[in-house]
Design a protein around this motif. Structure first.
Motif, PDB file in Angstrom:
ATOM      1  N   TYR A  13     142.935 -34.055  -9.388  1.00  0.00           N
ATOM      2  CA  TYR A  13     142.497 -35.029  -8.402  1.00  0.00           C
ATOM      3  C   TYR A  13     140.994 -35.216  -8.555  1.00  0.00           C
ATOM      4  O   TYR A  13     140.253 -34.233  -8.643  1.00  0.00           O
ATOM      5  CB  TYR A  13     142.799 -34.546  -6.981  1.00  0.00           C
ATOM      6  CG  TYR A  13     144.276 -34.539  -6.644  1.00  0.00           C
ATOM      7  CD1 TYR A  13     144.957 -35.728  -6.408  1.00  0.00           C
ATOM      8  CD2 TYR A  13     144.980 -33.344  -6.555  1.00  0.00           C
ATOM      9  CE1 TYR A  13     146.310 -35.729  -6.086  1.00  0.00           C
ATOM     10  CE2 TYR A  13     146.340 -33.335  -6.233  1.00  0.00           C
ATOM     11  CZ  TYR A  13     146.996 -34.534  -6.000  1.00  0.00           C
ATOM     12  OH  TYR A  13     148.326 -34.523  -5.684  1.00  0.00           O
ATOM     13  N   GLY A  45     148.975 -24.892  -1.472  1.00  0.00           N
ATOM     14  CA  GLY A  45     147.905 -25.418  -2.314  1.00  0.00           C
ATOM     15  C   GLY A  45     148.066 -25.162  -3.800  1.00  0.00           C
ATOM     16  O   GLY A  45     147.185 -25.513  -4.589  1.00  0.00           O
ATOM     17  N   CYS A  46     149.193 -24.568  -4.218  1.00  0.00           N
ATOM     18  CA  CYS A  46     149.341 -24.230  -5.631  1.00  0.00           C
ATOM     19  C   CYS A  46     149.915 -25.388  -6.461  1.00  0.00           C
ATOM     20  O   CYS A  46     150.135 -25.250  -7.665  1.00  0.00           O
ATOM     21  CB  CYS A  46     150.202 -22.983  -5.809  1.00  0.00           C
ATOM     22  SG  CYS A  46     151.939 -23.255  -5.423  1.00  0.00           S
ATOM     23  N   GLY A  47     150.154 -26.533  -5.823  1.00  0.00           N
ATOM     24  CA  GLY A  47     150.556 -27.708  -6.586  1.00  0.00           C
ATOM     25  C   GLY A  47     152.029 -28.060  -6.542  1.00  0.00           C
ATOM     26  O   GLY A  47     152.493 -28.897  -7.323  1.00  0.00           O
ATOM     27  N   LYS A  48     152.765 -27.481  -5.602  1.00  0.00           N
ATOM     28  CA  LYS A  48     154.206 -27.738  -5.533  1.00  0.00           C
ATOM     29  C   LYS A  48     154.512 -29.200  -5.205  1.00  0.00           C
ATOM     30  O   LYS A  48     155.287 -29.851  -5.906  1.00  0.00           O
ATOM     31  CB  LYS A  48     154.867 -26.835  -4.482  1.00  0.00           C
ATOM     32  CG  LYS A  48     154.646 -25.345  -4.709  1.00  0.00           C
ATOM     33  CD  LYS A  48     155.349 -24.511  -3.648  1.00  0.00           C
ATOM     34  CE  LYS A  48     154.843 -24.710  -2.231  1.00  0.00           C
ATOM     35  NZ  LYS A  48     153.433 -24.291  -2.028  1.00  0.00           N
ATOM     36  N   SER A  49     153.897 -29.703  -4.132  1.00  0.00           N
ATOM     37  CA  SER A  49     154.166 -31.092  -3.735  1.00  0.00           C
ATOM     38  C   SER A  49     153.721 -32.067  -4.807  1.00  0.00           C
ATOM     39  O   SER A  49     154.396 -33.059  -5.082  1.00  0.00           O
ATOM     40  CB  SER A  49     153.437 -31.436  -2.433  1.00  0.00           C
ATOM     41  OG  SER A  49     153.986 -30.727  -1.378  1.00  0.00           O
ATOM     42  N   THR A  50     152.577 -31.761  -5.384  1.00  0.00           N
ATOM     43  CA  THR A  50     152.063 -32.624  -6.452  1.00  0.00           C
ATOM     44  C   THR A  50     153.065 -32.689  -7.597  1.00  0.00           C
ATOM     45  O   THR A  50     153.360 -33.769  -8.121  1.00  0.00           O
ATOM     46  CB  THR A  50     150.704 -32.075  -6.946  1.00  0.00           C
ATOM     47  OG1 THR A  50     149.792 -32.077  -5.848  1.00  0.00           O
ATOM     48  CG2 THR A  50     150.146 -32.922  -8.077  1.00  0.00           C
TER      49      THR A  50
END
Ligand code: ADP
Ligand code: ADP
Length: 235
Positions: A13, A45-50
């Motif tokens: 990002y 915050g480890c990027g799962k949703s992303t």
């Protein structure tokens, strides 16, 4: 159901007005086989949703590829792509002024299904999530419990038999005591539908209960481990 492949996917990002850029996902390669339920677990915050949102292209990878049945999704029309993908998020976003059955009918109607086919399918998927249309179809979202609303969201996502089902913390907003119950009913639903499923959760217990395999993400968006649930539990 479809085979999902992430090939060295990276997402950065850009820096905001105050902060530095964020590397949300780093060099992630992963395959989800047709019909498999992959649970993606890791701290906030480890990027799962992303990662999940790169599968339906709500987010574009900075580099790397996302393939469905071997086809690079970068070359597909995102709107058409999303028609084949069910998506359930934490606060499910039902249309408040439409009944349960109208909410579930939304996507089939958008796809041009006629009324009778839509009605039949709406009845089936509501039955599947344990909310029979006779008792629940005419209610409005505010006349349901939080857990019931989540189940309507799952029914809506399943209505058009998606090849891929993406679930992002589907029970995040539900009381812990009801979570167990919903996890059990979701497990039964997933066993019945043919979709390839990616389930995002921060709850290892939920991942182990629902996943055929579990992918553990670490802070910084690195993949730590992909294994069957018992192996992940034992680590
Ligand atoms: P998770 O789902 O595991 O909680 P996310 O994928 O939501 O993680 O976020 C991964 C990282 O990317 C976090 O550091 C988060 O702050 C950051 N992030 C997420 N969305 C954005 C965005 N739209 N702009 C900038 N940074 C973002
Ligand atoms: P509107 O007046 O907003 O057009 P409709 O009465 O047409 O609302 O219904 C909205 C959606 O719900 C339509 O897609 C319709 O197919 C579906 N629908 C209406 N009644 C039923 C029903 N009894 N069973 C299943 N779907 C229904």
């Amino acid at each position: 159901s479809a085979r999902i492949e992430l090939d060295r996917v990276r997402k950065v990002y850009p820096a905001g007005p105050r902060g530095r850029q964020t590397v949300a996902v780093e060099g992630l390669s992963l395959v989800v086989e047709p019909g498999e339920v992959l649970a993606l677990v890791g701290p906030s915050g480890c990027g799962k949703s992303t990662t999940l949102r790169m599968v339906n292209r709500l987010i574009e990878p900075t580099s790397g590829r996302v393939l469905l049945d071997g086809v690079d999704t970068a070359g597909l029309d995102p709107v058409r792509l999303r028609r084949g993908i069910g998506y359930v998020i934490q606060d499910v976003g039902l249309l408040p002024h439409r009944t349960v059955e109208a909410n579930v009918a939304t996507v089939p109607r958008l796809l041009g299904w006629d009324r009778s086919r839509t009605r039949t399918r709406v009845g089936e998927v509501l039955e599947l999530v344990g909310l029979p249309v006779g008792a629940y179809g005419r209610r409005y979202p505010h006349q349901l419990s939080g857990g019931e609303r989540q189940r309507v969201g799952v029914a809506r996502a399943l209505a058009t038999d998606p090849a891929v089902l993406l679930l992002d913390e589907p029970f995040g907003a539900v009381d812990p005591e009801f979570r167990r119950q919903l996890q059990a009913s979701l497990a039964a639903i997933l066993a019945e539908v043919g979709s390839t499923v990616v389930l995002v959760t921060h709850d290892l217990d939920e991942a182990v209960r629902l996943g055929d395999r579990v992918a553990v993400l670490a802070r910084g968006g690195h993949l730590e481990q992909v294994a069957d649930p018992l192996t992940v539990l034992a680590r």
